[in-house]
Design a protein around this motif. Structure first.
Motif, mmCIF file in Angstrom:
data_model
loop_
_atom_site.group_PDB
_atom_site.id
_atom_site.type_symbol
_atom_site.label_atom_id
_atom_site.label_comp_id
_atom_site.label_asym_id
_atom_site.label_seq_id
_atom_site.Cartn_x
_atom_site.Cartn_y
_atom_site.Cartn_z
ATOM 1 N N SER A 28 134.698 14.027 75.301
ATOM 2 C CA SER A 28 133.750 13.047 75.832
ATOM 3 C C SER A 28 134.467 11.864 76.490
ATOM 4 C CB SER A 28 132.825 12.539 74.730
ATOM 5 O OG SER A 28 133.581 11.966 73.679
ATOM 6 N N ALA A 29 135.647 11.523 75.986
ATOM 7 C CA ALA A 29 136.378 10.365 76.521
ATOM 8 C C ALA A 29 137.043 10.711 77.852
ATOM 9 C CB ALA A 29 137.426 9.908 75.524
ATOM 10 N N TYR A 30 137.047 9.755 78.751
ATOM 11 C CA TYR A 30 137.733 9.948 80.021
ATOM 12 C C TYR A 30 138.396 8.640 80.438
ATOM 13 C CZ TYR A 30 133.808 7.502 82.195
ATOM 14 O OH TYR A 30 132.867 6.557 82.528
ATOM 15 N N ARG A 31 139.413 8.747 81.276
ATOM 16 C CA ARG A 31 140.098 7.577 81.817
ATOM 17 C C ARG A 31 140.628 7.924 83.198
ATOM 18 N NH1 ARG A 31 142.182 2.660 80.204
ATOM 19 N NH2 ARG A 31 144.008 1.911 81.355
ATOM 20 N N VAL A 32 140.385 7.038 84.134
ATOM 21 C CA VAL A 32 140.878 7.184 85.494
ATOM 22 C C VAL A 32 141.639 5.913 85.834
ATOM 23 C CG1 VAL A 32 140.258 7.475 87.920
ATOM 24 C CG2 VAL A 32 138.882 8.594 86.145
ATOM 25 N N GLU A 33 142.807 6.044 86.419
ATOM 26 C CA GLU A 33 143.523 4.841 86.858
ATOM 27 C C GLU A 33 144.414 5.147 88.049
ATOM 28 O OE1 GLU A 33 147.535 4.115 84.374
ATOM 29 O OE2 GLU A 33 145.718 3.740 83.197
ATOM 30 N N ARG A 34 144.577 4.132 88.880
ATOM 31 C CA ARG A 34 145.453 4.208 90.040
ATOM 32 C C ARG A 34 146.159 2.855 90.166
ATOM 33 N NH1 ARG A 34 143.945 8.688 89.501
ATOM 34 N NH2 ARG A 34 143.284 10.214 91.086
ATOM 35 N N HIS A 35 147.306 2.842 90.799
ATOM 36 C CA HIS A 35 148.005 1.567 90.987
ATOM 37 C C HIS A 35 148.688 1.529 92.350
ATOM 38 C CE1 HIS A 35 151.302 4.148 89.416
ATOM 39 N NE2 HIS A 35 152.025 3.448 90.263
ATOM 40 N N THR A 36 149.019 0.315 92.753
ATOM 41 C CA THR A 36 149.773 0.114 93.983
ATOM 42 C C THR A 36 150.579 -1.163 93.843
ATOM 43 O OG1 THR A 36 149.615 0.130 96.408
ATOM 44 C CG2 THR A 36 148.069 -1.289 95.238
ATOM 45 N N THR A 37 151.480 -1.372 94.777
ATOM 46 C CA THR A 37 152.293 -2.586 94.791
ATOM 47 C C THR A 37 151.966 -3.371 96.048
ATOM 48 O OG1 THR A 37 154.070 -1.480 93.582
ATOM 49 C CG2 THR A 37 154.628 -3.520 94.711
ATOM 50 N N LYS A 132 159.491 -9.527 93.821
ATOM 51 C CA LYS A 132 158.745 -10.518 94.596
ATOM 52 C C LYS A 132 157.342 -10.023 94.941
ATOM 53 C CE LYS A 132 162.836 -12.617 96.708
ATOM 54 N NZ LYS A 132 163.516 -12.973 97.988
ATOM 55 N N GLU A 133 156.993 -8.842 94.460
ATOM 56 C CA GLU A 133 155.694 -8.263 94.742
ATOM 57 C C GLU A 133 154.843 -8.225 93.474
ATOM 58 O OE1 GLU A 133 156.738 -4.481 96.517
ATOM 59 O OE2 GLU A 133 156.815 -5.416 98.504
ATOM 60 N N THR A 134 153.646 -7.679 93.596
ATOM 61 C CA THR A 134 152.729 -7.590 92.465
ATOM 62 C C THR A 134 152.256 -6.150 92.310
ATOM 63 O OG1 THR A 134 151.928 -9.852 92.795
ATOM 64 C CG2 THR A 134 150.532 -8.373 91.506
ATOM 65 N N LYS A 135 152.400 -5.617 91.112
ATOM 66 C CA LYS A 135 151.865 -4.292 90.819
ATOM 67 C C LYS A 135 150.480 -4.464 90.212
ATOM 68 C CE LYS A 135 152.493 -0.132 88.004
ATOM 69 N NZ LYS A 135 153.322 0.552 86.970
ATOM 70 N N ILE A 136 149.508 -3.757 90.740
ATOM 71 C CA ILE A 136 148.146 -3.836 90.219
ATOM 72 C C ILE A 136 147.660 -2.439 89.847
ATOM 73 C CG2 ILE A 136 147.171 -3.772 92.564
ATOM 74 C CD1 ILE A 136 144.852 -5.526 91.396
ATOM 75 N N THR A 137 147.016 -2.338 88.694
ATOM 76 C CA THR A 137 146.460 -1.079 88.214
ATOM 77 C C THR A 137 144.952 -1.236 88.070
ATOM 78 O OG1 THR A 137 148.475 -0.539 86.990
ATOM 79 C CG2 THR A 137 146.460 0.631 86.356
ATOM 80 N N TRP A 138 144.212 -0.330 88.664
ATOM 81 C CA TRP A 138 142.752 -0.302 88.546
ATOM 82 C C TRP A 138 142.412 0.834 87.593
ATOM 83 C CZ3 TRP A 138 139.110 0.038 93.458
ATOM 84 C CH2 TRP A 138 137.794 -0.245 93.068
ATOM 85 N N PHE A 139 141.650 0.548 86.562
ATOM 86 C CA PHE A 139 141.362 1.570 85.552
ATOM 87 C C PHE A 139 139.878 1.624 85.221
ATOM 88 C CE2 PHE A 139 142.528 -2.366 83.386
ATOM 89 C CZ PHE A 139 141.469 -2.552 82.522
ATOM 90 N N MET A 140 139.447 2.784 84.737
ATOM 91 C CA MET A 140 138.084 2.981 84.270
ATOM 92 C C MET A 140 138.128 3.947 83.097
ATOM 93 S SD MET A 140 134.788 4.729 86.202
ATOM 94 C CE MET A 140 134.516 3.372 87.350
ATOM 95 N N SER A 141 137.413 3.628 82.038
ATOM 96 C CA SER A 141 137.383 4.517 80.879
ATOM 97 C C SER A 141 135.998 4.462 80.249
ATOM 98 C CB SER A 141 138.441 4.119 79.850
ATOM 99 O OG SER A 141 138.220 2.791 79.390
ATOM 100 N N GLY A 142 135.643 5.528 79.562
ATOM 101 C CA GLY A 142 134.330 5.568 78.930
ATOM 102 C C GLY A 142 134.125 6.843 78.155
#
Length: 198
Positions: A28-37, A132-142
């Motif tokens: 039933s559990a799921y998780r989706v995530e992606r990241h970029t710099t 000098k950059e920023t790593k960002i991760t977008w995630f979704m779980s439920g």
């Protein structure tokens, strides 16, 4: 003919029973995530995701319905701030509420879909310095209910949502990097203001 019909009916019942068992036993559990710099300061990137008013510039869903109705509530960029939308079949209707914030680290969002179907999920972003950059991760779980499990039996949730995340992060990268070239950092702006003649 009756025997044939009975056998067909019995076979169909077995297939349906097996399908129901397969669906019920899926995780039933799921998780989706992606990241970029992103080549932009961490605080600038964080501001672009914690304030719902900035989403129109980079959200992968913002351009799907130019007539979409949006509503902002609360103090944007703070816990409790909300964003609601209602649009065509491609965007549906729903709302987001900021559930927690760790400044320049993480923002957690409660996401509720209302149309075309109702569901709730946890959504959010994590940011960290990468040189000098920023790593960002977008995630979704439920957690999927039975209907959600059945849907995921035929659709790959990670591929479907992940593609939107990739597009959104690509848009965010472009927006944030352009802003980094034109917007003065807060500290720099303060220095300029302090040096200005009175």
């Amino acid at each position: 003919m009756k025997k044939v019909a009975i056998r067909v009916g019995a076979g169909l019942a077995v297939v349906i029973a097996v399908l129901l068992i397969v669906i019920a036993t899926r995780p039933s559990a799921y998780r989706v995530e992606r990241h970029t710099t992103i080549a932009a300061p961490l605080d600038l990137v964080f501001t672009k995701v914690k304030d719902f008013r900035t989403w129109e510039a980079w959200s992968p869903w913002a351009k799907l319905d130019p007539n979409m109705k949006t509503t902002f509530t609360g103090n944007q960029g703070e816990v409790g701030a909300g964003y609601a939308w209602e649009g065509n079949d491609e965007v549906g209707a729903g709302r987001m509420t900021i559930a927690a914030i760790k400044p320049n680290e993480r923002v957690d969002i409660k996401l509720e879909f209302l149309k075309p179907f109702e569901s709730k999920t946890e959504n959010g972003f994590a940011v960290e310095a990468a040189g000098k950059e920023t790593k960002i991760t977008w995630f979704m779980s439920g957690e999927n209910d039975f209907v959600g499990k059945a849907f995921c039996l035929f659709m790959d949730m990670d591929a479907m949502i992940g593609k939107d995340f990739e597009n959104g992060l690509a848009n965010l990268k472009k927006v944030a990097e352009e802003a980094a070239k034109t917007e003065a950092p807060p500290a720099a702006a303060e220095t300029v203001n302090a040096a200005a003649p009175k």
